[in-house]
Design a protein around this motif. Structure first.
Motif, PDB file in Angstrom:
ATOM      1  N   LEU A 138       0.708  -1.197  -0.270  1.00  0.00           N
ATOM      2  CA  LEU A 138       0.184   0.166   0.125  1.00  0.00           C
ATOM      3  C   LEU A 138       0.864   1.318  -0.017  1.00  0.00           C
ATOM      4  CD1 LEU A 138      -2.894  -1.023   2.641  1.00  0.00           C
ATOM      5  CD2 LEU A 138      -2.917  -1.013   0.164  1.00  0.00           C
ATOM      6  N   TYR A 143      -1.395   4.667   0.072  1.00  0.00           N
ATOM      7  CA  TYR A 143      -3.028   4.406   0.696  1.00  0.00           C
ATOM      8  C   TYR A 143      -2.791   3.976   2.084  1.00  0.00           C
ATOM      9  CZ  TYR A 143      -4.615   4.651  -4.037  1.00  0.00           C
ATOM     10  OH  TYR A 143      -4.837   5.116  -5.231  1.00  0.00           O
ATOM     11  N   SER A 202      -8.074   3.128   5.916  1.00  0.00           N
ATOM     12  CA  SER A 202      -9.193   3.561   4.922  1.00  0.00           C
ATOM     13  C   SER A 202     -10.108   2.368   4.198  1.00  0.00           C
ATOM     14  CB  SER A 202      -8.693   4.431   3.937  1.00  0.00           C
ATOM     15  OG  SER A 202      -7.816   3.780   2.955  1.00  0.00           O
ATOM     16  N   LEU A 203      -9.637   1.191   4.555  1.00  0.00           N
ATOM     17  CA  LEU A 203      -9.894   0.129   3.577  1.00  0.00           C
ATOM     18  C   LEU A 203     -10.688  -1.042   4.141  1.00  0.00           C
ATOM     19  CD1 LEU A 203      -6.611  -0.676   1.638  1.00  0.00           C
ATOM     20  CD2 LEU A 203      -8.465   0.871   0.987  1.00  0.00           C
ATOM     21  N   THR A 204     -11.234  -1.854   3.819  1.00  0.00           N
ATOM     22  CA  THR A 204     -12.099  -2.866   4.262  1.00  0.00           C
ATOM     23  C   THR A 204     -11.452  -4.299   3.911  1.00  0.00           C
ATOM     24  OG1 THR A 204     -14.166  -1.698   4.142  1.00  0.00           O
ATOM     25  CG2 THR A 204     -14.137  -4.421   4.207  1.00  0.00           C
ATOM     26  N   CYS A 211      -9.136  -0.211  10.326  1.00  0.00           N
ATOM     27  CA  CYS A 211      -9.661  -0.734   9.194  1.00  0.00           C
ATOM     28  C   CYS A 211     -10.913  -1.641   9.546  1.00  0.00           C
ATOM     29  CB  CYS A 211      -8.794  -1.638   8.186  1.00  0.00           C
ATOM     30  SG  CYS A 211      -7.894  -2.812   8.851  1.00  0.00           S
ATOM     31  N   ASP A 244     -11.931  -4.219   0.010  1.00  0.00           N
ATOM     32  CA  ASP A 244     -10.879  -3.852  -0.674  1.00  0.00           C
ATOM     33  C   ASP A 244      -9.744  -4.717  -0.782  1.00  0.00           C
ATOM     34  OD1 ASP A 244     -12.040  -0.816  -1.050  1.00  0.00           O
ATOM     35  OD2 ASP A 244     -12.003  -1.075   0.983  1.00  0.00           O
ATOM     36  N   PHE A 288      -9.563  -4.767  -6.084  1.00  0.00           N
ATOM     37  CA  PHE A 288      -8.969  -5.189  -4.774  1.00  0.00           C
ATOM     38  C   PHE A 288      -7.465  -5.707  -4.854  1.00  0.00           C
ATOM     39  CE2 PHE A 288     -10.147  -9.108  -6.886  1.00  0.00           C
ATOM     40  CZ  PHE A 288      -9.304 -10.345  -6.464  1.00  0.00           C
TER      41      PHE A 288
END
Length: 315
Positions: free
Chosen positions: A117, A140, A144-146, A168, A198, A226
């Motif tokens: 990331l 990133y 901020s991600l799932t 997350c 994600d 993803f």
């Protein structure tokens, strides 16, 4: 304690800590780390137990040569090298150290994802070559991600615990469990996970059902582009499908600790083409099946395995 010492053949390279543990438990053993399969077939009849790691395939041919065998110990987590049906038919107990390397696997999964990331590997290589590109390495935030975990056993749970500090959302799907939501992950269906995640991280064994699970169909059914993490077994992911996903933007990047064929000198032409793409991609991080392969886990696996043998009344 058993009335007689059970004899164990150890047919793979082991951390030396194992031997003191077996001595203390009262086992007799023969350490043969370089034994060939043909030699194993000739010697196994004399032993009550067999301890293996990664080189020995347990099938009917081998078991037919082992009339005394009471148990098999796998110094590791996966059982894909063992024909479990053949073992059950002969009432042979199977033990494996599923908890022994879970912390190491969890750390590896999160570490690879963070590196991907934030472009750590790419940026490091560039700086070493005199390239100072800040904007091209803007990353990133994991928070901020799932993240979707497929499999919520030892390794999945250990990974979720390590993700918990990043903020997350973590979803988990496990076909064989129910009511397993906890403070680290929310139980989800596979459909929910594929729609919302994600990041997809694999924590499942290799079986006939999971072989090539990550294929063109799976990738095409994901709700959004993803990242893929595979620290489980290489053959769960089709590398050719993964390459196609990377090329068309369905896959944003991949962390691969395992490959469908890890004998890099014996790849098929299709596998070679996929590997060439992956090794040259800045969106892919590759490691040589080392998730779970730490100095600490090497000892802990032995501790877990011997404890199981003792608790089963074999010592």
């Amino acid at each position: 304690m058993s009335q007689t010492l059970l004899s164990i053949l150890i047919a793979d390279e082991m951390h030396p800590s194992l031997f003191a543990m077996l001595d203390e438990a009262g086992f007799s053993y023969d350490y043969q780390p370089k034994i060939t399969r043909s030699e194993l077939l000739g010697k196994l009849a004399a032993f009550d137990g067999l301890i293996i790691r990664s080189k020995t395939t347990i099938d009917s041919e081998l078991l037919d040569k082992a009339p005394k065998l009471q148990f098999i110990g796998r110094a590791g987590a996966g059982l894909d090298l063992i024909d479990l049906d053949a073992v059950r038919e002969r009432n042979i107990q199977v033990f494996h150290a599923g908890t022994g390397n879970r912390d190491a696997v969890g750390e590896q999964a999160v570490g690879m994802l963070l590196a991907l990331l934030t472009n750590i590997v790419k940026a490091d290589r560039e700086v070493r070559n005199g390239i100072w590109d800040r904007e091209g390495n803007r990353g990133y935030e994991l928070g901020s991600l799932t993240v979707g975990l497929i499999g919520y056993g030892n390794n999945g749970q250990a990974t979720a615990r390590r993700l918990s500090g990043f903020g997350c959302q973590v979803l988990a799907y496990d076909k064989f469990r129910t009511d397993y939501s906890n403070q680290y992950a929310q139980e989800a269906s596979l459909e929910q996970l594929m729609n919302q995640a994600d990041v997809i991280s694999l924590h499942i064994p290799l079986t006939d059902e999971t072989r090539m699970m990550i294929n063109d169909v799976f990738i095409g059914q994901m709700g959004k582009p993803f990242y893929l993490i595979n620290v489980a077994r290489g053959e769960i992911t089709s590398l050719s499908a993964l390459v196609r996903g990377l090329e068309n933007g369905s896959v944003r990047g991949a962390c691969l600790d395992v490959l469908e064929n890890e004998k890099l000198g014996k790849l098929t032409p299709e596998q070679q083409a996929s590997f060439e793409y992956l090794r040259q991609s800045d969106r892919v991080i590759l490691t040589p099946h080392i998730a779970g392969w730490t100095h600490e886990s090497y000892v802990r696996i032995n501790e877990v395995l011997v404890r199981q043998l003792v608790e089963a009344g074999l010592a």
